[in-house]
Design a protein around this motif. Structure first.
Motif, PDB file in Angstrom:
ATOM      1  N   PHE A 166       0.862  -1.190   0.000  1.00 55.72           N
ATOM      2  CA  PHE A 166       0.000   0.000   0.000  1.00 55.72           C
ATOM      3  C   PHE A 166       0.891   1.230   0.000  1.00 55.72           C
ATOM      4  O   PHE A 166       1.698   1.435   0.908  1.00 55.72           O
ATOM      5  CB  PHE A 166      -0.889   0.000   1.253  1.00 55.72           C
ATOM      6  CG  PHE A 166      -2.063   0.940   1.168  1.00 55.72           C
ATOM      7  CD1 PHE A 166      -3.314   0.492   0.790  1.00 55.72           C
ATOM      8  CD2 PHE A 166      -1.912   2.288   1.474  1.00 55.72           C
ATOM      9  CE1 PHE A 166      -4.398   1.363   0.704  1.00 55.72           C
ATOM     10  CE2 PHE A 166      -2.988   3.173   1.391  1.00 55.72           C
ATOM     11  CZ  PHE A 166      -4.240   2.698   1.006  1.00 55.72           C
ATOM     12  N   HIS A 167       0.808   2.006  -1.047  1.00 56.02           N
ATOM     13  CA  HIS A 167       1.582   3.251  -1.153  1.00 56.02           C
ATOM     14  C   HIS A 167       0.890   4.119  -2.187  1.00 56.02           C
ATOM     15  O   HIS A 167       0.013   3.645  -2.929  1.00 56.02           O
ATOM     16  CB  HIS A 167       3.045   2.953  -1.546  1.00 56.02           C
ATOM     17  CG  HIS A 167       3.196   2.035  -2.712  1.00 56.02           C
ATOM     18  ND1 HIS A 167       2.983   2.429  -4.011  1.00 56.02           N
ATOM     19  CD2 HIS A 167       3.500   0.716  -2.780  1.00 56.02           C
ATOM     20  CE1 HIS A 167       3.174   1.409  -4.823  1.00 56.02           C
ATOM     21  NE2 HIS A 167       3.486   0.342  -4.108  1.00 56.02           N
ATOM     22  N   PRO A 168       1.261   5.408  -2.276  1.00 54.80           N
ATOM     23  CA  PRO A 168       0.613   6.254  -3.282  1.00 54.80           C
ATOM     24  C   PRO A 168       0.709   5.607  -4.667  1.00 54.80           C
ATOM     25  O   PRO A 168       1.763   5.100  -5.067  1.00 54.80           O
ATOM     26  CB  PRO A 168       1.418   7.553  -3.196  1.00 54.80           C
ATOM     27  CG  PRO A 168       1.844   7.608  -1.761  1.00 54.80           C
ATOM     28  CD  PRO A 168       2.185   6.178  -1.417  1.00 54.80           C
ATOM     29  N   GLY A 169      -0.405   5.616  -5.369  1.00 51.84           N
ATOM     30  CA  GLY A 169      -0.466   4.987  -6.686  1.00 51.84           C
ATOM     31  C   GLY A 169      -0.818   3.506  -6.614  1.00 51.84           C
ATOM     32  O   GLY A 169      -0.994   2.858  -7.652  1.00 51.84           O
ATOM     33  N   PHE A 170      -0.921   2.969  -5.411  1.00 53.78           N
ATOM     34  CA  PHE A 170      -1.279   1.550  -5.277  1.00 53.78           C
ATOM     35  C   PHE A 170      -2.060   1.390  -3.963  1.00 53.78           C
ATOM     36  O   PHE A 170      -1.558   0.883  -2.956  1.00 53.78           O
ATOM     37  CB  PHE A 170      -0.023   0.687  -5.274  1.00 53.78           C
ATOM     38  CG  PHE A 170      -0.303  -0.768  -5.593  1.00 53.78           C
ATOM     39  CD1 PHE A 170      -0.655  -1.150  -6.882  1.00 53.78           C
ATOM     40  CD2 PHE A 170      -0.212  -1.744  -4.618  1.00 53.78           C
ATOM     41  CE1 PHE A 170      -0.908  -2.486  -7.185  1.00 53.78           C
ATOM     42  CE2 PHE A 170      -0.469  -3.082  -4.920  1.00 53.78           C
ATOM     43  CZ  PHE A 170      -0.816  -3.440  -6.203  1.00 53.78           C
TER      44      PHE A 170
END
Ligand code: A2P
Length: 286
Positions: free
Chosen positions: A176-180
């Motif tokens: 989980f991270h920005p863009g995902f």
């Protein structure tokens, strides 16, 4: 939801076990080097260490924990069972081996590393996951581990598992991270009181140069890594950032003294893929 206020704040699992709110990730940390990194992370304030049998550093992780100067009970330790060990017998063997390597008396959290998927196992996949999970339930019932959970399970893997099992997972650790950002899995977990942890919360640092994130970093007087971690905190996810640098290990904890406003949260939510592993667990060939 209550916003967490420090690395030593906590999430509470549905069985009452508390989990320190920021974890130190150890993927790709060498067995020989990880002990020193753990001592550094603990000195800085981390109380939660995440490893896996697949990382091949459990011996070093255990050494770091034993020598960090804190009583064992003040730390929360997770390891994971690798994909080659999905049957009941193999889970038991893998757990025993992890415990021998770690040598820390007891384990806080044990996770299934990846779901068996239909691409590899066809219609047997749900049953394979349920059989693996039955061994986890037994370890939990026998009090050999304080909590059990899964990793990389999407909502459909979780609901299939829950239909075939007695207990539901307490944790789901996902990329989980920005863009995902997997909001569907997040919503499912929230409904079922499953705590989400984020692996690769910085997208393996590939997302950090993204212009939206660097602009927000400037606006808040923070680094783009701190923007990513803060965004995860405000989504009530427990991040597990990994760093080998004492300065970055520290700066990854400095995320509790500012708040992203709702518009900025939504801007990050809407980012298209901008880097990181971005793995679809249903396509994993293992
Ligand atoms: P390093 O160990 O040199 O700090 P993730 O946790 O998303 O998998 O990201 C880990 C990667 O991000 C590692 O390569 C790590 O490198 C780097 N990293 C960790 N913290 C930071 C930070 N605050 N700023 C920049 N890069 C970071």
């Amino acid at each position: 939801m209550r916003l967490k206020t420090s690395p030593q704040d906590h999430f509470t699992l549905y069985n009452g076990v508390t989990v320190p709110a920021l974890g130190y990730g150890t993927f790709q940390s060498e067995d020989e080097a990880v002990g020193e990194l753990i001592r550094t992370a603990v000195d800085i304030g981390y109380r939660h260490i995440d490893t896996a049998s697949m990382y091949k550093n459990e011996r070093g992780v255990g050494e770091g924990i034993r020598s960090c100067g804190l009583p064992r009970e003040e730390l929360f330790v997770t390891t994971k069972v690798w994909n080659a060990n999905r049957s009941y017998e193999k889970v038991m063997e893998s757990f025993k081996e992890s415990m021998e390597k770690l040598d820390i008396g007891y384990l806080d959290l044990l996770l299934i590393h990846w779901p068996a998927n239909r691409k590899m196992f066809g219609e047997d996949a749900p049953k394979i996951n349920a059989d693996t999970w039955a061994a986890f339930e037994e370890l939990y019932r026998e009090k050999k581990v304080r909590a059990i959970g899964v990793s990389n399970f999407r909502a459909h893997h979780l609901s299939e598992l829950m239909e075939m099992s007695e207990m539901r997972p307490m944790v789901d650790q996902i990329e989980f991270h920005p863009g995902f950002a997997h909001f569907e899995t997040l919503a499912f977990c929230r409904e079922n009181e499953i705590v989400n942890e984020a692996w690769s919360p910085l997208g393996r640092k590939m997302v950090l140069e993204n212009e939206t994130l660097t602009t927000l970093a400037e606006k808040y007087g923070k680094t783009s890594a701190q923007i990513c971690l803060r965004w995860e905190v405000q989504h009530d996810i427990l991040p597990l950032p990994k760093s080998g640098s004492p300065d970055r290990i520290r700066s990854n904890t400095e995320i509790y003294d500012f708040e992203l406003d709702q518009d900025d949260m939504e801007i990050i939510d809407a980012l298209p893929p901008i880097g990181g592993q971005c793995i679809d667990p249903d396509q994993m060939p293992i």
